[in-house]
Design a protein around this motif. Structure first.
Motif, short mmCIF file in Angstrom:
data_model
loop_
_atom_site.label_atom_id
_atom_site.label_comp_id
_atom_site.label_asym_id
_atom_site.label_seq_id
_atom_site.Cartn_x
_atom_site.Cartn_y
_atom_site.Cartn_z
N LEU A 59 -49.61 -53.21 -28.40
CA LEU A 59 -48.96 -53.13 -27.09
C LEU A 59 -48.73 -54.54 -26.55
N LEU A 60 -47.53 -54.76 -26.00
CA LEU A 60 -47.16 -56.07 -25.47
C LEU A 60 -46.96 -55.98 -23.96
N PHE A 61 -47.68 -56.80 -23.23
CA PHE A 61 -47.58 -56.86 -21.77
C PHE A 61 -47.10 -58.25 -21.37
N GLY A 62 -46.55 -58.36 -20.16
CA GLY A 62 -46.07 -59.65 -19.69
C GLY A 62 -44.88 -60.15 -20.48
N ALA A 63 -44.16 -59.22 -21.11
CA ALA A 63 -43.03 -59.58 -21.97
C ALA A 63 -41.68 -59.39 -21.29
N THR A 64 -41.68 -58.81 -20.09
CA THR A 64 -40.43 -58.53 -19.38
C THR A 64 -40.43 -59.24 -18.03
N GLY A 65 -39.24 -59.32 -17.44
CA GLY A 65 -39.13 -60.01 -16.16
C GLY A 65 -39.08 -61.52 -16.36
N GLY A 66 -38.91 -62.25 -15.31
CA GLY A 66 -38.85 -63.70 -15.43
C GLY A 66 -37.57 -64.15 -16.10
N ARG A 67 -37.66 -65.12 -17.00
CA ARG A 67 -36.49 -65.66 -17.68
C ARG A 67 -35.87 -64.61 -18.60
N LEU A 68 -34.56 -64.43 -18.46
CA LEU A 68 -33.86 -63.40 -19.22
C LEU A 68 -33.88 -63.69 -20.71
N ASP A 69 -33.77 -64.97 -21.11
CA ASP A 69 -33.78 -65.29 -22.54
C ASP A 69 -35.09 -64.89 -23.19
N SER A 85 -43.16 -51.67 -40.95
CA SER A 85 -44.59 -51.39 -40.90
C SER A 85 -44.83 -50.03 -40.27
N LYS A 86 -46.05 -49.57 -40.33
CA LYS A 86 -46.42 -48.31 -39.71
C LYS A 86 -47.09 -48.51 -38.36
N VAL A 87 -46.98 -49.74 -37.84
CA VAL A 87 -47.63 -50.09 -36.57
C VAL A 87 -46.80 -49.55 -35.41
N ASP A 88 -47.46 -48.89 -34.48
CA ASP A 88 -46.84 -48.41 -33.25
C ASP A 88 -46.78 -49.57 -32.27
N VAL A 89 -45.59 -50.16 -32.09
CA VAL A 89 -45.43 -51.34 -31.24
C VAL A 89 -44.62 -50.96 -30.01
N ARG A 90 -45.13 -51.30 -28.84
CA ARG A 90 -44.43 -51.00 -27.60
C ARG A 90 -44.57 -52.13 -26.61
N ILE A 91 -43.51 -52.35 -25.82
CA ILE A 91 -43.55 -53.27 -24.69
C ILE A 91 -43.76 -52.43 -23.43
N THR A 135 -41.49 -69.21 -30.49
CA THR A 135 -42.15 -69.09 -29.19
C THR A 135 -43.62 -68.72 -29.41
N ASP A 136 -44.44 -68.98 -28.40
CA ASP A 136 -45.84 -68.59 -28.47
C ASP A 136 -45.98 -67.09 -28.71
N MET A 137 -45.10 -66.31 -28.07
CA MET A 137 -45.16 -64.86 -28.20
C MET A 137 -44.85 -64.42 -29.63
N GLU A 138 -43.86 -65.04 -30.26
CA GLU A 138 -43.53 -64.67 -31.63
C GLU A 138 -44.68 -65.00 -32.58
N ILE A 139 -45.31 -66.15 -32.37
CA ILE A 139 -46.46 -66.52 -33.20
C ILE A 139 -47.56 -65.48 -33.07
N ALA A 140 -47.84 -65.05 -31.84
CA ALA A 140 -48.90 -64.07 -31.60
C ALA A 140 -48.56 -62.71 -32.20
N VAL A 141 -47.31 -62.29 -32.06
CA VAL A 141 -46.90 -61.00 -32.60
C VAL A 141 -46.98 -60.99 -34.12
N GLU A 142 -46.51 -62.06 -34.76
CA GLU A 142 -46.59 -62.14 -36.22
C GLU A 142 -48.04 -62.08 -36.69
N TRP A 143 -48.92 -62.81 -36.00
CA TRP A 143 -50.34 -62.78 -36.37
C TRP A 143 -50.90 -61.37 -36.21
N ALA A 144 -50.57 -60.72 -35.10
CA ALA A 144 -51.09 -59.38 -34.83
C ALA A 144 -50.62 -58.39 -35.90
#
Length: 214
Positions: free
Chosen positions: A98-108, A123-129, A80-89
């Motif tokens: 921080l991830l926004f716009g990741a909840t709601g909408g399509r359940l999958d 990793s030592k990265v603080d990741v949150r949705i 998915t576009d989101m996975e590509i972006a997260v891996e790059w980040a």
């Protein structure tokens, strides 16, 4: 460096992004329609990822003419576009993601985005949705301190593995001492702090912590 990714989830669930903006060390990334959401909040992202099949031709053309490093992909792809972006980040080794716009909408998509937190486990990265009512993070065994937050009243702990062993909650309305939390159990849903701060710890497994409000 701090990185913020905005995806194309329902726009009404995205908080005021300027509250999370730091002009000195903050890098913004738009994912597909999330790029448009950023521009609507008057934030021009440095990067954008996606096939942009969720925007109109005029909106896509407008994005392409902004000073944004746009990474275009085909609609037919394995990630998915989101996975590509997260891996790059994560490859940039930020201190916070921080991830926004990741909840709601399509359940999958929502379930998949939640599972993307798993990529940060070594990793030592603080990741949150984050959305307007929730903050979600993934934790490995250890001891963690949490503080009262006006944004979030409730704390929930879900097993993201077959079982979480030795979970202990201190400073909570419903404390636990060296308990087991199995996948599918609601044992640790909707807890609250009774003090200004509290701790949670566990010895084995993976926890998904959800801070939320009504």
């Amino acid at each position: 460096m701090k990185i913020r990714i905005v995806a194309g989830g329902p726009e009404h669930l995205i908080p005021d992004l300027k509250e999370y903006d730091s002009t000195t060390d903050c890098l913004w990334i738009g994912v597909d329609r999330g790029t448009l959401f950023l521009l609507r909040q008057e934030i021009v992202p440095q990067y954008a990822f996606g096939d942009f099949d969720s925007v109109t031709a005029a909106e896509k053309n407008m994005i392409l003419h902004k000073e944004i490093k746009v990474n275009l992909y085909r609609s037919e792809k394995d990630l998915t576009d989101m996975e590509i972006a997260v891996e790059w980040a994560l490859e940039q080794s930020p201190e916070e993601l921080l991830l926004f716009g990741a909840t709601g909408g399509r359940l999958d998509h929502e379930l998949m985005n939640t599972q993307l937190l798993y990529k940060s486990r070594f990793s030592k990265v603080d990741v949150r949705i984050i959305d307007i009512r929730n903050e979600i993070s993934l934790k490995l065994p250890g001891t963690y301190e949490v503080e009262q937050d006006k944004k979030y009243t409730y704390f929930s702990f879900l097993s993201h593995s077959e079982v979480v062993k030795g979970i202990t909650l201190k400073g909570f309305k419903y404390p636990l001492d060296n308990a087991d939390l199995k996948a599918g159990s609601s044992l640790c849903i909707s807890n609250e702090l009774v003090n200004k701060s509290g701790t949670y710890s566990f010895d084995c497994g993976i926890i998904l912590m959800v801070k939320s409000r009504d």
